[in-house]
Structures are given as structure tokens and as C-alpha cells.
Write an enzyme that holds these catalytic residues in place. Structure first.
Site, PDB file in Angstrom:
ATOM      1  CG  ASN A   7      -1.916   1.103   1.245  1.00 43.32           C
ATOM      2  OD1 ASN A   7      -1.606   2.233   0.882  1.00 43.32           O
ATOM      3  ND2 ASN A   7      -3.120   0.806   1.692  1.00 43.32           N
ATOM      4  CG  HIS A  43      -8.017   3.196   1.384  1.00 40.85           C
ATOM      5  ND1 HIS A  43      -8.277   2.315   2.412  1.00 40.85           N
ATOM      6  CD2 HIS A  43      -9.138   3.959   1.280  1.00 40.85           C
ATOM      7  CE1 HIS A  43      -9.484   2.539   2.900  1.00 40.85           C
ATOM      8  NE2 HIS A  43     -10.017   3.538   2.231  1.00 40.85           N
ATOM      9  CD  GLU A  70      -7.048  -0.815   1.332  1.00 42.53           C
ATOM     10  OE1 GLU A  70      -7.029  -2.061   1.364  1.00 42.53           O
ATOM     11  OE2 GLU A  70      -6.542  -0.113   2.210  1.00 42.53           O
ATOM     12  CB  THR A 101      -6.541   4.236   9.734  1.00 40.63           C
ATOM     13  OG1 THR A 101      -6.073   3.086   9.012  1.00 40.63           O
ATOM     14  CG2 THR A 101      -6.722   3.880  11.199  1.00 40.63           C
ATOM     15  CG  HIS A 191      -5.498  -2.233  10.156  1.00 42.00           C
ATOM     16  ND1 HIS A 191      -5.853  -1.149   9.370  1.00 42.00           N
ATOM     17  CD2 HIS A 191      -5.318  -1.749  11.402  1.00 42.00           C
ATOM     18  CE1 HIS A 191      -5.917  -0.065  10.117  1.00 42.00           C
ATOM     19  NE2 HIS A 191      -5.581  -0.398  11.352  1.00 42.00           N
ATOM     20  CG  ASP A 192      -2.083  -1.891  13.069  1.00 46.14           C
ATOM     21  OD1 ASP A 192      -1.686  -0.977  12.327  1.00 46.14           O
ATOM     22  OD2 ASP A 192      -2.865  -1.696  14.015  1.00 46.14           O
TER      23      ASP A 192
END
Length: 240
Positions: A7, A43, A70, A101, A191-192
């Protein structure tokens, strides 16, 4: 083998903080490909505070690997953009307006009818669909009823709990992944995820098709270099 989609939103965040075109977001996409990423994720948000809609169009012109867009499909502007550029995959995220986020998955039961309609729209255009879901059996079951090709498991709780008890942290994800596979769904995650928790996740999560990583990878790239960071993340996946 699990694929890595990078990303590149953070490149746009830095660029936008000063104006101009430094760093060049299109070059960031080109370099991600050259440095070994299996895909590039963007995104765009309605306020274009990082990736701009014009960036998405420019990247579509040069992309040679998988392109994943996304975003919030409740925004018609986003839907129109995806149908215009025709990425390989669209990942639907239930963001609120102005959200910092992504922080939760779809309620695939309550929003089932809407998801069926919007997923049908994208699939009719030949775009693979993935929807953001929490690792809950009922949400995975609901996802299967929407017609989506894949789910993306929202991994914030795994990342948060990893240092305390990684075995316990991953259990709901294993259960969700097994169920998704039984229901014929592909499995993405994001995510993370970072260099500390990614390898364990990839080694233990069955049927994992793809991870999308941005913030942590770009932070590591500041110290380690962009190419090196991508290769280090790929190495975590290849060990699984």
C-alpha cells in the site's frame, strides 16, 4: 505462496504535506513492482488527503503487477473511479466519512442486500471483489452470501495482542480462515501487520492468498530502504 501487496498511500501523504510531486507516487508504484512486490494497493478517500483520484488513473497506466483499489463503496465517486480504471481487485471497506484509518469490518448480515448489489456491479465489470471483515464466524458466513470472491481479515486485534499471547491472538483468524475456505472464499489480510508479527501470522493462517501492508512497511523503509523493506516482508511470507 502468500502474495504481498504494498500500500503506497504513505508516499502520497508525504508528498501532499509539501505540495509538488516529491515523492513521486507513480514512481513508488513502479519501484514496488521492480523491488519484488506482488501487487500495489491504493486507498483513495473522498477528501484525497493522501492518494488522489488522478494518482489512481496514472498508476493504472503503468501497473504491470496486480492492482488493488480499496475504499468506501458507499461513496459514488469511488464506485465510478473503480469502474473507470478496472483494477484487478477492489477491496470494499466500510469507512465513515473523514475516518483516519480503517478500524472495522462490514456487518455482512445487516448490510447483506447492499453488498450483494455493489459486489454484483464490480463483478459484472470483471473485477475480483474482496470485502473487509472481522474474524467472526457469523460475518464470514454473511460474506459468503454476498457473492464476494474474497474476504480481507482485519488484523488489528491480532497485531495488538501478538506480544501478549500470539497463540491466542491468532485463533479467531484460523477459525475464520478455515470457515471461509469451506465456503469457497479466498482469504486476504491486512492492518498493522509488520516485520515482528507477519511471519507467525503467515505460518499459521491456512489458505492465505494475500496480505496488504502499507504503514509499517513504509516506516521500515525510512530506516532500511524501500527495496530492502519489501524483500524483508517477502521473506517473512516465504518462510511460511
Amino acid at each position: 505462496m502468500t502474495k504481498l501487496s504494498v500500500n503506497i498511500n504513505k508516499f502520497a501523504t508525504i508528498r501532499n504535506s509539501r505540495g509538488g510531486n516529491n515523492p513521486d507516487v507513480v514512481k513508488a508504484a513502479i519501484d514496488a513492482q521492480a523491488f519484488g512486490a506482488d501487487g500495489v494497493t491504493v486507498h483513495p478517500r473522498p477528501d484525497e488527503r493522501h492518494i488522489r483520484y488522478s494518482d489512481v488513473r496514472a498508476i493504472r497506466n503503468i501497473i504491470t503487477t496486480e492492482f488493488n483499489i480499496e475504499g468506501n463503496c458507499l461513496e459514488q465517486k469511488f464506485v465510478d473511479l473503480v469502474l473507470e480504471v478496472l483494477p484487478d481487485q477492489v477491496t470494499l471497506v466500510p469507512d465513515a466519512e473523514g475516518q483516519l484509518t480503517s478500524d472495522h469490518g462490514w456487518d455482512t448480515i445487516r448490510q447483506r442486500d447492499y453488498l450483494i448489489d455493489i459486489i454484483r456491479t464490480f463483478k459484472k465489470a470483471g473485477i475480483r471483489t474482496s470485502i473487509f471483515v472481522d474474524p467472526l464466524r457469523e460475518m464470514v458466513e454473511g460474506a459468503a452470501e454476498t457473492g464476494t470472491d474474497r474476504i480481507e481479515l482485519y488484523t488489528e486485534s491480532y497485531a495488538r495482542e501478538y506480544s501478549q499471547n500470539r497463540t491466542q491472538a491468532i485463533l479467531p483468524y484460523i477459525d475464520a480462515a478455515k470457515l471461509a475456505n469451506q465456503l469457497g472464499l479466498g482469504i486476504n489480510a491486512g492492518h498493522d501487520l509488520d516485520l515482528q508479527n507477519l511471519r507467525y501470522f503467515a505460518e499459521n493462517l491456512p489458505f492465505l492468498d494475500e496480505v496488504s501492508i502499507g504503514h509499517a512497511l513504509i516506516c521500515d523503509a525510512l530506516y532500511l530502504g524501500y527495496e530492502n523493506a519489501i524483500q524483508l516482508y517477502k521473506r517473512q511470507l516465504n518462510h511460511s
